[in-house]
Write an enzyme that holds these catalytic residues in place. Structure first.
Site, short mmCIF file in Angstrom:
data_model
loop_
_atom_site.label_atom_id
_atom_site.label_comp_id
_atom_site.label_asym_id
_atom_site.label_seq_id
_atom_site.Cartn_x
_atom_site.Cartn_y
_atom_site.Cartn_z
N CYS A 124 54.01 44.63 59.41
CA CYS A 124 53.74 44.55 58.00
C CYS A 124 54.75 45.36 57.19
O CYS A 124 55.14 44.95 56.13
CB CYS A 124 52.34 45.07 57.78
N ARG B 221 50.25 49.61 53.07
CA ARG B 221 50.16 48.16 53.31
C ARG B 221 49.15 47.84 54.40
O ARG B 221 48.76 46.70 54.57
CB ARG B 221 51.53 47.61 53.74
N TRP C 194 50.74 45.24 61.89
CA TRP C 194 49.35 44.82 61.71
C TRP C 194 49.21 43.65 62.66
O TRP C 194 49.87 42.62 62.50
CB TRP C 194 49.17 44.40 60.26
N ASN D 275 58.67 40.96 60.19
CA ASN D 275 57.47 40.61 59.43
C ASN D 275 57.37 39.10 59.42
O ASN D 275 58.37 38.43 59.19
CB ASN D 275 57.57 41.09 57.97
N GLY D 276 56.16 38.59 59.61
CA GLY D 276 56.00 37.14 59.62
C GLY D 276 55.46 36.69 60.97
O GLY D 276 54.98 37.51 61.75
N GLU E 133 33.49 39.98 43.32
CA GLU E 133 34.46 41.06 43.49
C GLU E 133 33.76 42.34 43.96
O GLU E 133 34.29 43.08 44.79
CB GLU E 133 35.22 41.28 42.16
N LYS F 146 34.73 44.25 47.39
CA LYS F 146 35.09 45.67 47.47
C LYS F 146 34.21 46.39 48.49
O LYS F 146 34.69 47.22 49.25
CB LYS F 146 34.91 46.35 46.09
N GLU G 17 35.38 45.40 51.93
CA GLU G 17 36.72 45.91 52.25
C GLU G 17 36.70 47.36 52.67
O GLU G 17 37.32 47.74 53.66
CB GLU G 17 37.64 45.79 51.02
N HIS H 260 18.09 29.29 45.98
CA HIS H 260 18.42 28.18 46.87
C HIS H 260 18.87 28.67 48.24
O HIS H 260 19.66 28.02 48.91
CB HIS H 260 19.50 27.30 46.24
N LYS I 86 47.72 45.45 52.51
CA LYS I 86 47.92 45.35 51.06
C LYS I 86 48.70 44.09 50.70
O LYS I 86 48.49 43.48 49.67
CB LYS I 86 48.69 46.59 50.59
C1 G6P Z 1 45.18 41.43 50.31
C2 G6P Z 1 44.85 42.72 49.56
C3 G6P Z 1 43.89 42.41 48.43
C4 G6P Z 1 44.49 41.35 47.52
C5 G6P Z 1 44.88 40.09 48.31
C6 G6P Z 1 45.73 39.16 47.48
O1 G6P Z 1 44.04 40.95 50.98
O2 G6P Z 1 44.26 43.65 50.44
O3 G6P Z 1 43.66 43.59 47.68
O4 G6P Z 1 43.55 41.00 46.56
O5 G6P Z 1 45.68 40.45 49.43
O6 G6P Z 1 46.94 39.81 47.20
P1 G6P Z 1 47.90 39.48 46.00
O7 G6P Z 1 49.06 40.43 46.20
O8 G6P Z 1 48.32 38.06 46.13
O9 G6P Z 1 47.16 39.75 44.75
#
Ligand code: G6P
Length: 614
Positions: free
Chosen positions: A2, A27, A74, A100-101, A487, A491, A494, A510, A609
């Site tokens: 990552c 990240r 990661w 990365n990738g 959201e 959170k 997460e 439902h 991240k």
């Molecule tokens: C990851 C991060 C989240 C974020 C999502 C989308 O899962 O942990 O916090 O919302 O990616 O990321 P972006 O950079 O496209 O908003």
């Protein structure tokens, strides 16, 4: 995945690589490693599963050498382990690579390597890269050609950084597709390579971003970049304006807490200069999109992932109500593989704090190449890939966001969406000049609404203490608060690892209602508004099943407070602006829940991240 860092220069590379990796910790990762090359070409590779501290503590004597590469991994292919950590080497150890990738065809490439007598040591897709480069070098290719040939055999978007024993004072960096960018940093008699700017900022603000297909040869005195079929060029660096001080945690216990508290400032910065009241204008000086185009479009499609998708859901409300145009949202990962019907009449708005989320970038490319849809991106990272794909950009001005769970970039994205909705509404005649002024005037209160929402911190901590033992949580909202319920649940998942679901309150009966009993707490987002009575009746249904209710509503709302087991008051918001007062409260609730559970808030397990893999 990552994080990538590389260094070549007159100083000792080891400590610089480790410090760079530290800056990339946000990240998210589950193992880390470095490779240091000395002047004679001896390469020492050190890597460890777990946190960077475990790697650092395992290093007895720091390897000597003026160049090297480092990586935080990661896990995607192969468990997190010392063996699977990057860097990866060719069998003879002369080529060392971080990536990365994803190498999507790694199985096929492994077979090809096996036929050539090469055995891979790790379970990773990455290892095929140094092995293939080494094979090409054996055939007499130079390193750039060997790297290009290897990349040509690989399917998937990748960023690769490599060192070679024969050229100890060089680092090679290549970019294929958009698996996160590669940025080259220019210093005095030293050069850097990194997956993102945060790792470079203490050393330099002079940078150059690699484009898709570029291969860079980085030496002490500069960089030479070649693109497919073109002669090598020496790109000039550009100056980036991020403040390294902003990256520090300051006096806060966690970056997430700091960033939650930075929201009033991030909102002010994002709105500043973009909402003028006399005469009423919005996004006047910078938005390159023309009013003619905004009048001509028949639909707006907003895409994103994770928290950005929830911002998109809220944005739809505003674009429909204030903009007066049909609007929809979609999960970028789903969108890109559907058969969506777009066209030049559909404005595609992408939201991405990092600007590098592979699914969002994929969806943007689909919309551009297949449908020629006009595109606007809302993004927090200047120079990121999303800002380069989209013709039109609204830059968030949040500064670096380090906590993996997005907070300030969420509310700033909301502000950007609201501004955009107002602009569309004015262009299409939905909003008169006076109405625009009223709407903008209301938006200007967003920073103070958020500021006042922050004062609910103690109440959130008290409630979190009561909830810490619960296994599940249901979060309910209606209307514009419904995406916020999702959201809130995200959170909680997460950072506190609590199973939480966000639901539209009308949907509760439902299905989810069957789950409820006295061990299943329910959070109700219920500020006063057009759907308040309906929320109230949902809360009554919850109470009738014995489930404890935490209600978040307008300060002084005695009726709601009486019905709930716990009540958290927020400042009443002008119509359509409740997300600004509620967001800090639900973020603080999730934060305190994770803190009460003693968890690693800034680097939650398994999360990243910047998600540069599908
Ligand atoms: C990851 C991060 C989240 C974020 C999502 C989308 O899962 O942990 O916090 O919302 O990616 O990321 P972006 O950079 O496209 O908003």
């Amino acid at each position: 995945m990552c994080g990538i860092i590389g260094y070549v220069g007159r100083r000792a590379a080891g400590p610089i690589l480790l410090e760079g990796l530290q800056r990339l910790e946000y990240r998210g990762y589950d193992s880390a490693g470095i490779a240091v090359v000395d002047r004679d070409g001896a390469i020492e590779v050190l890597k460890r599963r777990g946190k960077l501290a475990q790697l650092t503590n395992s290093i007895g004597v720091m390897p000597n050498g003026g160049s090297g590469i480092g990586h935080t991994r990661w896990a995607t292919h192969g468990e997190p382990s010392d063996r699977n950590a990057h860097p990866h080497t060719s069998s003879a150890g002369e080529v060392v690579v971080v990536q990365n990738g994803i190498v999507e065809n790694h199985r096929e490439l492994r077979e090809r390597l096996a036929q050539a007598g090469v055995r891979c040591e790790s379970d990773t897709d990455t290892e095929v890269i140094p092995q293939l480069i080494a094979l090409a070098l054996q055939r007499g290719l130079d390193f750039s050609a060997a790297l290009r040939e290897t990349l040509d055999q690989i399917n998937g978007a990748n960023a690769v950084v490599a060192v070679w024993r024969r050229e100890p004072e060089r680092i090679y960096a290549a970019r294929r597709g958009s698996a996160g960018g590669i940025v080259i940093g220019f210093g005095e008699d030293e050069m850097f390579v990194a997956s993102d700017l945060a790792a470079l900022l203490p050393h330099t603000t002079q940078v150059h971003h690699l484009e898709d297909g570029d291969i860079a040869v980085v030496g002490v005195d500069g960089v030479s970049v070649s693109s497919r079929g073109e002669p090598p060029r020496q790109p000039q660096p550009t100056e980036v304006g991020l403040d390294p001080v902003a990256v520090a945690k300051g006096s806060y216990r966690h970056f997430m807490l700091k960033e939650i508290h930075e929201q009033p400032r991030a909102l002010s910065d994002t709105i500043r200069g973009r909402a003028r009241l006399s005469p009423p204008t919005v996004l006047a000086d910078e938005l390159t999109i023309s009013d003619d185009l905004l009048r001509a479009i028949s639909r707006v499609l907003i895409i994103g992932m994770g928290t950005s998708l929830h911002a998109a859901m809220i944005g739809r409300w505003w674009i429909e109500q204030l903009g007066g145009v049909a609007a929809d949202f979609d999960n970028a990962a789903e969108f890109r593989y559907r058969e969506p019907l777009l066209g030049p009449g559909v404005l595609v708005v992408s939201i991405t704090q990092s600007g590098e989320t592979i699914d969002t970038l994929g969806a943007m490319r689909e919309a551009e190449q297949r449908w020629q849809s006009p595109q606007l991106t809302i993004c927090n990272v200047p120079g990121s890939e999303a800002t380069r794909i989209a013709e039109h950009v609204i830059h968030l001005r949040c500064g670096p966001e380090i906590g993996v769970a997005s907070t300030k970039t969420f509310t700033a994205s909301l502000a950007a969406l609201y501004l955009l909705a107002c602009r569309i509404g004015r262009a299409r005649g939905r909003l008169s000049e006076a109405e625009l002024a009223d709407r903008l005037d209301a938006l200007l209160t967003a920073p103070s609404l958020t500021e006042r929402g922050l004062s609910a911190g103690d109440a959130c901590a008290t409630v979190a203490e009561r909830l810490r033992g619960a296994a599940n949580l249901l979060v309910l909202g209606r209307g514009i608060e419904y995406p916020l319920a999702m959201e809130t649940a995200l959170k909680c998942k997460e950072i506190s690892y609590m199973h939480a679901e966000g639901y539209a309150a009308g949907e509760m009966k439902h299905g989810p209602i069957a789950l409820l009993d006295d061990s299943f707490p329910v959070v109700a987002l219920a500020p006063r508004g057009p759907l308040f009575d309906k929320m109230l009746s949902a809360v009554q249904q919850v109470r009738a099943r014995g489930a404890p209710v935490i209600a978040i509503g307008d300060e002084g709302d005695a009726e709601l407070a009486e019905l709930a087991n716990h009540f958290i008051g927020v400042p009443p918001a002008p119509p359509l602006l409740s997300p600004f007062s509620l967001s800090p409260v639900v973020q603080l609730l999730a934060y305190h829940l994770a803190a009460a559970r003693g968890l690693d808030i800034d680097q939650p397990r398994n999360l990243a991240k910047t998600v540069t893999v599908e």
